[in-house]
Motif scaffolding. Structure first.
Motif, PDB file in Angstrom:
ATOM      1  N   PHE A 198     -10.426   1.947  10.973  1.00 31.36           N
ATOM      2  CA  PHE A 198     -11.902   2.340  10.039  1.00 31.36           C
ATOM      3  C   PHE A 198     -12.679   1.004  10.322  1.00 31.36           C
ATOM      4  N   ASN A 225      -4.227  -0.454   5.384  1.00 30.31           N
ATOM      5  CA  ASN A 225      -4.506  -0.743   4.181  1.00 30.31           C
ATOM      6  C   ASN A 225      -5.113  -1.923   3.919  1.00 30.31           C
ATOM      7  N   ARG A 249      -9.301   2.554   0.929  1.00 35.22           N
ATOM      8  CA  ARG A 249      -8.828   3.848   1.264  1.00 35.22           C
ATOM      9  C   ARG A 249      -7.985   4.469   0.091  1.00 35.22           C
ATOM     10  N   PHE A 275     -12.455   7.133   3.014  1.00 39.59           N
ATOM     11  CA  PHE A 275     -12.582   5.413   3.369  1.00 39.59           C
ATOM     12  C   PHE A 275     -13.936   5.282   2.855  1.00 39.59           C
ATOM     13  N   CYS A 293     -20.067   4.811   9.337  1.00 42.68           N
ATOM     14  CA  CYS A 293     -18.532   4.696   9.253  1.00 42.68           C
ATOM     15  C   CYS A 293     -18.010   5.134  10.615  1.00 42.68           C
ATOM     16  N   SER A 353     -14.437   5.379  13.168  1.00 44.32           N
ATOM     17  CA  SER A 353     -12.855   5.162  13.467  1.00 44.32           C
ATOM     18  C   SER A 353     -12.519   5.538  14.691  1.00 44.32           C
TER      19      SER A 353
END
Lengths: 111, 117
Positions: free
Chosen positions: B32, B52, B69, B75, B92, B94
């Motif tokens: 992300f 994470n 997250r 997110f 954003c 991904s």
């Protein structure tokens, strides 16, 4: 410092013309070169190139990468008014995959 | 077709206030990113996030910024004390696990326009 440079910065053509957009890059740990189309908001993915000399095509759009000269081009044939947008080129690195963007080429297609 | 979504589409805040920008990445993606684009300027990388934790951040991403997250789908980008120069469009993005070429493709959300007054 990583950088991506696009040319020209803006271009005005008439419907039916063919255009070539240029992108040169210097990206540490280079992995891929991506092209996006940005109309009003989000960049929309067009192509990703990782190998030299292999053309990718999607309809009237095509793109190729030269990893020796650190260069890519995006061609649009038989342009239409709907092709009017900012075209962004970005270099992606091999590790985290962050993208380094160029400043974009603003294409305007007149009827 | 799966897509990245972002909320809100537009946020107006006063200088010094905290803002949280939200993103829902494509469901099977694992990497992300946050980028920003100041009006008339380039899209700039802020931060990448995997497993994470932050995997990379730019010089722009100082102590005023944080990412999280909080659950399996969202997110977030938090700016603790906004400044006028934080006014920008925040995107954003991904991508999937890089097991094949197409997994390196990054898909962008529609963006949140942040205006700091």
């Amino acid at each position: 410092e990583d950088k991506v440079v696009q040319s020209p910065l803006s271009l005005v053509v008439h419907e039916g013309d063919t255009v070539t957009l240029n992108c040169s890059y210097e990206v540490t740990n280079f992995r891929s070169l991506l092209w996006y189309k940005q109309e009003k908001k989000a960049p929309t993915f067009l192509f990703m190139l990782t190998s030299s000399g292999i053309e990718k095509k999607s309809g009237r759009l095509s793109s190729i990468l030269d990893k020796k000269e650190l260069f890519s081009i995006l061609n649009i044939t038989a342009t239409q008014t709907g092709d009017s947008a900012v075209y962004l080129c970005a270099g992606g690195d091999v590790q985290g995959g962050k993208l380094i963007f160029g400043q974009g080429t603003e294409l305007s297609v007149k009827p | 077709e799966p897509e990245v979504t972002q909320t809100p589409s537009h946020q107006v805040t006063q200088m010094g206030q905290e803002v949280i920008l939200r993103c829902v990445p494509i469901s099977n993606h694992l990497y992300f990113y946050w980028y920003r684009q100041i009006l008339g300027q380039k899209v700039e990388f802020l931060v990448s996030f995997y497993n994470n934790e932050i995997s990379e951040k730019s010089e722009i991403f100082d102590d005023q910024f944080s990412v999280e997250r909080p659950d399996g789908s969202n997110f977030t980008l938090k700016i603790r004390s906004t400044k006028l120069e934080d006014s920008a469009m925040y995107f954003c993005a991904s991508r999937g696990l890089p097991i094949r070429d197409s997994s390196y493709e990054q898909y962008f959300g529609p963006g949140t326009r942040l205006t700091v007054t």
